[in-house]
Design a protein around this motif. Structure first.
Motif, PDB file in Angstrom:
ATOM      1  N   HIS A 236       2.321   1.721  -3.447  1.00 31.64           N
ATOM      2  CA  HIS A 236       1.203   2.018  -4.357  1.00 31.64           C
ATOM      3  C   HIS A 236       0.756   3.466  -4.185  1.00 31.64           C
ATOM      4  O   HIS A 236       0.451   4.166  -5.154  1.00 31.64           O
TER       5      HIS A 236
ATOM      6  N   PHE B  81      -8.255  -2.219  -6.446  1.00 30.05           N
ATOM      7  CA  PHE B  81      -6.968  -2.642  -5.876  1.00 30.05           C
ATOM      8  C   PHE B  81      -7.091  -3.081  -4.418  1.00 30.05           C
ATOM      9  O   PHE B  81      -6.190  -3.711  -3.873  1.00 30.05           O
TER      10      PHE B  81
ATOM     11  N   ARG C  88       0.836  -1.208   0.000  1.00 28.88           N
ATOM     12  CA  ARG C  88       0.000   0.000   0.000  1.00 28.88           C
ATOM     13  C   ARG C  88       0.869   1.255   0.000  1.00 28.88           C
ATOM     14  O   ARG C  88       0.581   2.234  -0.682  1.00 28.88           O
TER      15      ARG C  88
ATOM     16  N   LEU D  26       4.801  -7.941  -7.914  1.00 34.84           N
ATOM     17  CA  LEU D  26       4.064  -6.708  -7.584  1.00 34.84           C
ATOM     18  C   LEU D  26       4.959  -5.486  -7.477  1.00 34.84           C
ATOM     19  O   LEU D  26       4.490  -4.362  -7.649  1.00 34.84           O
TER      20      LEU D  26
ATOM     21  N   SER E 148       3.516  -1.272 -12.654  1.00 38.78           N
ATOM     22  CA  SER E 148       2.270  -0.783 -13.256  1.00 38.78           C
ATOM     23  C   SER E 148       1.700  -1.737 -14.308  1.00 38.78           C
ATOM     24  O   SER E 148       0.627  -1.488 -14.847  1.00 38.78           O
TER      25      SER E 148
ATOM     26  N   PRO F  87       6.233   0.153  -7.357  1.00 37.58           N
ATOM     27  CA  PRO F  87       5.093  -0.675  -7.744  1.00 37.58           C
ATOM     28  C   PRO F  87       5.198  -0.999  -9.232  1.00 37.58           C
ATOM     29  O   PRO F  87       5.701  -0.187 -10.010  1.00 37.58           O
TER      30      PRO F  87
ATOM     31  N   LEU G  52      -0.831  -0.536 -10.962  1.00 40.40           N
ATOM     32  CA  LEU G  52      -0.436  -0.420  -9.561  1.00 40.40           C
ATOM     33  C   LEU G  52       0.432   0.830  -9.414  1.00 40.40           C
ATOM     34  O   LEU G  52       1.272   1.106 -10.274  1.00 40.40           O
TER      35      LEU G  52
ATOM     36  N   LEU H 100      -4.289  -4.952  -1.812  1.00 38.14           N
ATOM     37  CA  LEU H 100      -3.557  -4.182  -0.806  1.00 38.14           C
ATOM     38  C   LEU H 100      -3.844  -4.694   0.604  1.00 38.14           C
ATOM     39  O   LEU H 100      -3.033  -4.554   1.506  1.00 38.14           O
TER      40      LEU H 100
END
Lengths: 410, 410
Positions: free
Chosen positions: B25, B386, B22, B58, B86, B84, B107, B390
């Motif tokens: 992100h 998302f 998170r 990720l 993407s 992150p 992401l 997360l």
């Protein structure tokens, strides 16, 4: 809910100790086997956690008696029962419009003893309130001498600043910006936390009252004014400074009278105690007893009393529409005089509520009368005082005597 | 916040993986050193967590470039920067009164591409909306072929049942009890989650807009109606069924006109788009463009436009009193036409707000214009899609190839 930080092993241990202690504090004596299931942790972790809490002096463990053993489980090796120790106590105080109540409450929510002093309605000097509260507290502590007194929780009918407990606004006591919390802490030499009476009321009804186990609760209590306390996904709605929940001043009738807040037609101008009394031909200021008398008279067929109860029940329903549209609660708990009115005319409250609620035509919301009666904010004050212990027992009690802790987090 | 259950080692690992993911992100590429500090975990745990997230595909890790290296830390062994990826994407969809927007979002919140189709205002058949959305989605996915598409988030202007995404009530689309979410999931063969546009708006403004890092936020967006989304202690106010936040129907003027909800003098009858337009002598239904034209005309001195903007600004302030009294937010973000009106007459909105707010005479609440403009609910829809990842990356992506996980929780 999003987390911005991680959880370390140390925090894990503290969280798990708190979760277990909260469980027995809330639900009472519970077997290790039930705790294992309910907390979702394994048996050895539960054993380690209870051992820790026992060495902190917070719980005791013993073999189940005939009464506490689960049915059908009376053969084989019984699971130890974990009980909260009620000699770990807090002082709970409720400041009210016409009285001060002080109670000594043990872990597990046991009210060990209580004192009440009446006073006249109106403004009171903050120093004299501190002195009076302090006398009652010393009296209780001297008589009962609990092994450990963790601190004090105070319910205040007004807006309490979260950061320092300043009473920002307490109209029933005539207080504006009074440092009551700090003064009382200094006087008693103990930690003191204050909270708004309706916020504490919703906590109390959620822990021990009409809304146990419900995550989305609106608690609305009526006396001279209207107070609101809200649980949102299990969390108390506080607001950034602690002033959230002031729903007595939602507009319901802009053709109505001017409220003490300066606006016109606020909800509490339609459903306050004195509206009920004066519409029924009584004098204002009679308090809960006079309210009960009007509700009883209505039940007995007295016309003016009936009209007054119906009027308040209708406007209660109208105001609740906004509560439903804004909060979509699972349960609405009505306390104080609103609880009495709901008990008397649930049909009328529900009818007016559902006549224009946006998206719950089926009337899905569950209206309940407060279960703790006049005590909800006192019970909530005790929970407030216990809350630091339940969040992190180690931070409050200190680390227990050296033991291996490594297994605690398994 | 009280916990009723404990945290196991497995849950700990999932929570920490989610917290780290998170973080990157939300905040973009971040060094391991910063993550260590910000997440409150030790270096080796951060290393293990990033390794796991890398094997799940990720995040990527690389040495800092001149741009990403912190100032003053350019000598010595540099800390790896975690970014992150993407090419892990979701589809975000915003259903609006006059258009459908579909975006492919990677992401980290990168909008990889987007499509918009206009449609006439009024009722639309749910199957045709599903088909249109599905065409746009296939088009985007075919063109960009992200490595992984996790699912779909949809912003709906209406009440969405939390349990199954049923559109309970969507007046702008003429929908009552439409199973749009289930139909779209079946059509696309992917997980679909729907949410109310204002609820998604407050999430978006909190993650990437005008209220980053603020835990108590009221987001109020005005177009034809008024929508409210609220963060309470960092948590979205949902209500038991997901319908919370309907503040457009708070009463502000019971001498006013009858609202489409059946009540009289609802807030949205005073500050809706068409009120602004018709008071200014324009035809209703012109949408955001017509609103902007009126606000510009007022700034240029056109009398009817000035009067209309002032009227809406005043009633905006009146309605915000209730928001402040009920939620005590730190920040109020106004979006859509209310954002334009605030930008034009912040003085008037604040003056009317503060004239009768209970306990914030100093006007402590911070009024802000939405930063994401028309895109806030689209951005929120991406965040919704998302959110399962997360919350628990392992549950969504599956366990990575065998590795030692024991150190992860340190």
């Amino acid at each position: 809910m999003p987390r911005r930080s991680g959880i370390s092993q140390d925090e894990l241990r503290r969280v798990n100790l708190g979760a277990l202690l909260r469980r027995v504090h809330t639900d009472g004596p519970t077997s290790r086997a039930e705790l294992t299931t309910e907390l979702g942790l394994n048996r050895s972790t539960i054993g380690d956690l209870t051992g820790q809490l026992e060495s902190l002096g917070l719980v005791s463990e013993e073999l189940p008696t005939e009464e506490t053993a689960p049915l059908g489980r009376r053969s084989g090796r019984p699971s130890l029962v974990v009980s909260p120790r009620s000699d770990v106590a807090v002082v709970a105080i409720a400041l009210d419009v016409d009285r001060i109540t002080v109670a000594l409450v043990g872990l597990g929510g046991v009210v060990l003893d209580r004192r009440t002093r009446l006073h006249e309605r109106g403004s009171h000097d903050v120093e004299r309130v501190v002195e009076s509260v302090s006398q009652l507290t010393h009296d209780l502590l001297t008589q009962h001498a609990p092994r450990c007194c963790l601190g004090v929780g105070v319910s205040v009918p007004g807006a309490v600043r979260a950061s320092d407990g300043l009473i920002r606004f307490g109209p029933n006591l005539g207080w504006v910006d009074e440092p009551f919390t700090a003064l009382l802490a200094e006087e008693l030499g103990m930690p003191v936390q204050s909270g708004n009476d309706a916020n504490l009321g919703v906590l109390a009804e959620n822990v021990r009252g009409a809304a146990v186990g419900v995550a989305d609760v609106a608690y609305i209590s009526g006396s001279v004014g209207i107070g609101g306390g809200f649980l949102v996904g299990g969390q108390l709605l506080r607001g950034v400074e602690g002033y959230a929940g002031e729903i007595g001043h939602l507009a319901v009738d802009s053709g109505g009278t001017t409220c003490r807040c300066g606006s016109v037609g606020c909800w509490e101008t339609k459903v306050g105690e004195n509206q009920l009394l004066t519409h029924a031909g009584r004098l204002p200021g009679g308090g809960p007893q006079a309210v009960a008398e009007v509700v009883d008279a209505a039940a007995a067929g007295e016309e003016r009393a009936i009209a007054s109860v119906e009027d308040v029940a209708s406007w209660t329903g109208v105001g609740l529409r906004a509560v439903v549209n804004v909060f979509n609660p699972e349960v609405i708990v009505l306390g104080g005089m609103l609880g009495r009115v709901l008990a008397s005319r649930p049909d009328l409250v529900a009818e007016r509520l559902n006549s224009a609620t946006l998206i719950s035509p089926g009337g899905r919301v569950d209206l309940r009368v407060a279960a703790l009666g006049e005590d909800s904010s006192l019970v909530g004050a005790a929970e407030l005082a216990f809350s630091p212990l339940l969040a992190d027992p180690l931070a409050v009690m200190g680390e227990p005597e050296a033991q291996g802790h490594d297994a605690l987090a398994q």
